[in-house]
Design an enzyme around this catalytic site. Structure first.
Site, short mmCIF file in Angstrom:
data_model
loop_
_atom_site.label_atom_id
_atom_site.label_comp_id
_atom_site.label_asym_id
_atom_site.label_seq_id
_atom_site.Cartn_x
_atom_site.Cartn_y
_atom_site.Cartn_z
CE LYS A 1 19.43 63.81 2.64
NZ LYS A 1 18.39 62.94 3.47
N GLY B 1 12.24 61.58 1.57
CA GLY B 1 12.54 61.65 3.12
C GLY B 1 13.82 61.89 3.68
CB THR B 2 15.71 64.49 4.18
OG1 THR B 2 16.93 65.04 4.68
CG2 THR B 2 14.59 65.59 4.33
CB THR B 3 16.36 63.61 9.53
OG1 THR B 3 15.45 62.47 9.60
CG2 THR B 3 16.28 64.14 10.88
#
Length: 274
Positions: free
Chosen positions: A118, A85-87
């Site tokens: 990231k 998961g990430t944003t």
């Protein structure tokens, strides 16, 4: 030499390579049987001459009842899915391009690292946000950096953002349907973008999408909710930075896989005021 004494090489001339016929009969049992010697190889143990893997045709003539070596067993799938998961987000405004992302690396329910970068600078005019498997993203970012640099050396000019995205898409497409998990968003500016900027999304199946606003990751629905309500072309630099930070922060508040800090990059053309 000590190695010669152990392997019985000393003062024993090697006449020729060990015959292939013996490999066909004894290959599977060599690890269990005692070491054998013959007059053909000067008394040297046979396993010294064994290749690490037998030729494929050795298994064709064998009966089906005899199993293949353990080295040829199929790949075992994971007993459970390892979710990520990430944003990450990127958008265009009158002052350039903003790229933002959280810094949490997750592996299922585990926070693997709270301080992962990231967003990676690829060139003076281009940054990339990454989402997916950390190892895959790092590898393909390095590959993209290399290819862009090689293009610049060969053609004496810089590769455009669209060209970089197309190149990355073509390199990733052969891995469609595999376990490669890469979702990169290219954020930058060049003359093709009118010196304002562009945002292009490329994923591991070769898909390539361009838009004024792109958010990727498990927290992207929450980030879109903030961006759709506050994004406009006429934003100032300070307003755009504040909006991007707010979008990632709200996503980390609702998404368990995103969190910790917010990294933010502003890419702009030197030909325009900022």
């Amino acid at each position: 030499m000590a190695l010669e004494d152990i392997c019985s090489f000393k003062d024993k001339p090697l006449q020729r390579w060990f015959p292939l016929s013996a490999l066909e009969t004894d290959y599977h049992n060599l690890e269990l049987e005692s070491l054998k010697t013959t007059q053909i190889n000067g008394g040297i143990p046979q396993h010294i001459f064994m290749p690490p893997f037998p030729p494929t045709n050795l298994f064709i003539s064998r009966s089906t009842s005899r199993s293949a070596p353990s080295n040829y067993s199929p790949t075992v799938e994971r007993p459970f899915p390892l979710t990520h998961g990430t944003t990450t987000l990127g958008f265009v405004f009158q002052g350039g391009v903003i790229a933002a992302a959280d810094t949490r690396a997750s592996a299922g329910g585990l926070v693997a690292c709270p301080a992962v970068h990231k967003i990676t600078p690829i060139h003076s005019h281009l940054v990339v946000t990454s989402s997916g498997s950390g190892a895959d993203c790092m590898l393909w970012e390095r590959i993209l950096i290399r290819e862009i640099r090689l293009y610049e050396l060969r053609h004496k000019r810089r590769l455009s953002i669209r060209g970089s995205a197309k190149l990355l898409s073509c390199m990733l497409h052969p891995f469609k349907g595999t376990n490669v998990c890469v979702a990169l968003t290219l954020c930058g500016w060049d003359k093709e973008g009118g010196s304002f900027g562009m945002v292009i999304y490329v994923c591991s199946d070769g898909a390539r999408l361009q838009g004024d606003i792109i958010s990727v990751g498990s927290g992207s629905p929450y980030a879109y909710g903030v961006l759709d309500g506050g994004l406009s072309w006429s934003l100032s630099k300070e307003e755009a930075i504040s909006l991007a930070r707010e979008a990632v922060f709200r996503a980390t508040h609702r998404d368990a896989y995103s969190g910790n800090n917010v990294d933010l990059f502003h890419s702009f053309s030197t030909e325009q005021p900022h």
